[in-house]
Write a protein that holds these residues in place. Sequence first.
Motif, short mmCIF file in Angstrom:
data_model
loop_
_atom_site.label_atom_id
_atom_site.label_comp_id
_atom_site.label_asym_id
_atom_site.label_seq_id
_atom_site.Cartn_x
_atom_site.Cartn_y
_atom_site.Cartn_z
N GLU A 196 22.05 -1.35 -1.81
CA GLU A 196 23.12 -0.68 -1.08
C GLU A 196 22.60 0.57 -0.38
OE1 GLU A 196 27.55 1.29 -1.89
OE2 GLU A 196 26.63 -0.02 -3.39
N ALA A 197 21.75 1.31 -1.06
CA ALA A 197 21.18 2.53 -0.48
C ALA A 197 20.10 2.21 0.55
CB ALA A 197 20.61 3.42 -1.58
N PHE A 198 19.36 1.11 0.32
CA PHE A 198 18.25 0.73 1.20
C PHE A 198 18.41 -0.74 1.58
CE2 PHE A 198 16.66 4.14 -1.55
CZ PHE A 198 16.35 5.09 -0.59
N PRO A 199 19.31 -1.03 2.52
CA PRO A 199 19.55 -2.43 2.90
C PRO A 199 18.38 -3.09 3.63
CG PRO A 199 20.77 -0.95 4.34
CD PRO A 199 20.21 -0.10 3.24
N ASN A 200 17.53 -2.29 4.25
CA ASN A 200 16.39 -2.83 5.00
C ASN A 200 15.08 -2.38 4.37
OD1 ASN A 200 18.30 -3.80 6.77
ND2 ASN A 200 17.88 -2.31 8.38
N LEU A 201 14.20 -3.32 4.14
CA LEU A 201 12.87 -3.02 3.63
C LEU A 201 11.83 -3.84 4.40
CD1 LEU A 201 13.15 -3.10 -0.29
CD2 LEU A 201 12.87 -1.08 1.15
N ALA A 202 10.66 -3.25 4.57
CA ALA A 202 9.53 -4.00 5.13
C ALA A 202 8.25 -3.55 4.42
CB ALA A 202 9.40 -3.77 6.63
N ILE A 203 7.35 -4.48 4.26
CA ILE A 203 6.01 -4.16 3.78
C ILE A 203 5.03 -4.73 4.78
CG2 ILE A 203 4.30 -4.50 1.96
CD1 ILE A 203 6.58 -4.60 -0.05
N LEU A 204 4.21 -3.86 5.36
CA LEU A 204 3.29 -4.25 6.43
C LEU A 204 1.87 -4.33 5.90
CD1 LEU A 204 4.64 -1.96 9.31
CD2 LEU A 204 5.52 -4.14 8.49
N ASP A 205 1.24 -5.46 6.15
CA ASP A 205 -0.13 -5.71 5.72
C ASP A 205 -1.02 -5.66 6.95
OD1 ASP A 205 -2.53 -6.64 4.77
OD2 ASP A 205 -1.79 -8.63 4.21
N PHE A 206 -1.80 -4.59 7.08
CA PHE A 206 -2.70 -4.43 8.22
C PHE A 206 -4.10 -5.00 7.93
CE2 PHE A 206 0.67 -1.53 9.29
CZ PHE A 206 0.78 -1.65 10.67
N HIS A 207 -4.18 -5.87 6.97
CA HIS A 207 -5.41 -6.61 6.65
C HIS A 207 -6.58 -5.67 6.37
CE1 HIS A 207 -2.96 -9.91 8.05
NE2 HIS A 207 -2.95 -9.44 9.29
N LEU A 208 -6.32 -4.64 5.57
CA LEU A 208 -7.38 -3.71 5.20
C LEU A 208 -8.38 -4.39 4.28
CD1 LEU A 208 -5.24 -0.54 4.29
CD2 LEU A 208 -6.12 -1.21 6.54
N ASP A 209 -9.65 -4.09 4.48
CA ASP A 209 -10.62 -4.54 3.48
C ASP A 209 -10.61 -3.55 2.32
OD1 ASP A 209 -12.24 -2.32 4.21
OD2 ASP A 209 -13.37 -3.51 5.66
N ALA A 210 -11.40 -3.83 1.29
CA ALA A 210 -11.36 -3.01 0.08
C ALA A 210 -11.71 -1.55 0.37
CB ALA A 210 -12.31 -3.58 -0.98
N GLN A 211 -12.70 -1.33 1.25
CA GLN A 211 -13.10 0.04 1.57
C GLN A 211 -12.00 0.76 2.33
OE1 GLN A 211 -16.71 0.38 3.84
NE2 GLN A 211 -16.59 2.61 3.98
N GLN A 212 -11.38 0.10 3.28
CA GLN A 212 -10.31 0.73 4.05
C GLN A 212 -9.11 1.07 3.16
OE1 GLN A 212 -10.00 -2.40 7.04
NE2 GLN A 212 -10.50 -0.90 8.63
N ALA A 213 -8.77 0.15 2.26
CA ALA A 213 -7.64 0.41 1.36
C ALA A 213 -7.94 1.64 0.50
CB ALA A 213 -7.38 -0.81 0.47
N ARG A 214 -9.17 1.75 0.05
CA ARG A 214 -9.55 2.91 -0.75
C ARG A 214 -9.49 4.19 0.08
NH1 ARG A 214 -11.86 4.56 -5.32
NH2 ARG A 214 -13.34 6.29 -5.28
N GLN A 215 -9.94 4.13 1.33
CA GLN A 215 -9.89 5.30 2.20
C GLN A 215 -8.45 5.77 2.42
OE1 GLN A 215 -12.07 3.47 5.42
NE2 GLN A 215 -13.91 4.69 5.02
N VAL A 216 -7.54 4.83 2.59
CA VAL A 216 -6.12 5.17 2.76
C VAL A 216 -5.59 5.83 1.49
CG1 VAL A 216 -3.80 4.20 3.00
CG2 VAL A 216 -5.64 3.44 4.51
N GLN A 217 -5.92 5.25 0.33
CA GLN A 217 -5.45 5.79 -0.94
C GLN A 217 -6.00 7.19 -1.20
OE1 GLN A 217 -6.77 2.11 -3.05
NE2 GLN A 217 -4.87 2.36 -4.21
N VAL A 218 -7.28 7.38 -0.93
CA VAL A 218 -7.91 8.69 -1.17
C VAL A 218 -7.28 9.74 -0.26
CG1 VAL A 218 -10.04 10.01 -0.92
CG2 VAL A 218 -10.08 7.78 -2.04
N ALA A 219 -7.04 9.40 1.02
CA ALA A 219 -6.42 10.35 1.93
C ALA A 219 -5.02 10.73 1.45
CB ALA A 219 -6.35 9.75 3.33
N ALA A 220 -4.28 9.74 0.95
CA ALA A 220 -2.93 10.02 0.43
C ALA A 220 -2.99 10.92 -0.79
CB ALA A 220 -2.22 8.71 0.10
#
Length: 217
Positions: free
Chosen positions: A93-117
Amino acid sequence: MTGLSNAEFIERHAAPGRVGLCGGSDTINKLIRKAQAPLTADGHRSLWSHAFVFSERRSDGHWWVIESDLDVRFKQVRLGVQENRASRYFDAEAFPNLAILDFHLDAQQARQVQVAALDLLSGLSSYSLRELAGTLLAMHSTRLRGRDNLLAQEGALYCSALVQHCYAAAGLEFLPGVHGKNVAPHDIDASPLPHASHRLIRDLGISKVRRGIARLI
């Protein structure tokens, strides 16, 4: 995608480094969705009001996300980059719309995103209402979108600017030519970067009049 609860949807598609989008139903979220109308194909309000990054599944069994948000609760206010369980988005009810986007990150890119966050989280970066206002102004001008945010603040990011900052660490820009602090949630969904978009949509944001016309057509 239909027939799933928000919890089932997140459980099915969450992965480290993926982008989450939501469209909230409260007044503030609706205003943010409406303000992005200049970016949509039909000039109507966007499906999305907020963006975040999936971090990881922890030992508690929950998926956790890193986001920049204004979280107001009884006797507690959190303003800025924060880490939360993805379960905060389970309420359909609070969040009627959801999306999860997969930009096809490889393992290194996913780690870079996590570390930056995590770097932003440890640095206690604040949420910037000023920058959000600057982004809303820039939506009406291609020239302004390519320039620095007119109301930029040092050490501050709003939600989708945080996501772009993290993806820039992996060498990815959602919209080339648009400054990172002018990126809106709708821009991420509309990015020309190759990606898979998993969506759970309950509120198209179409007025009752337009729904009636659509039925007749």
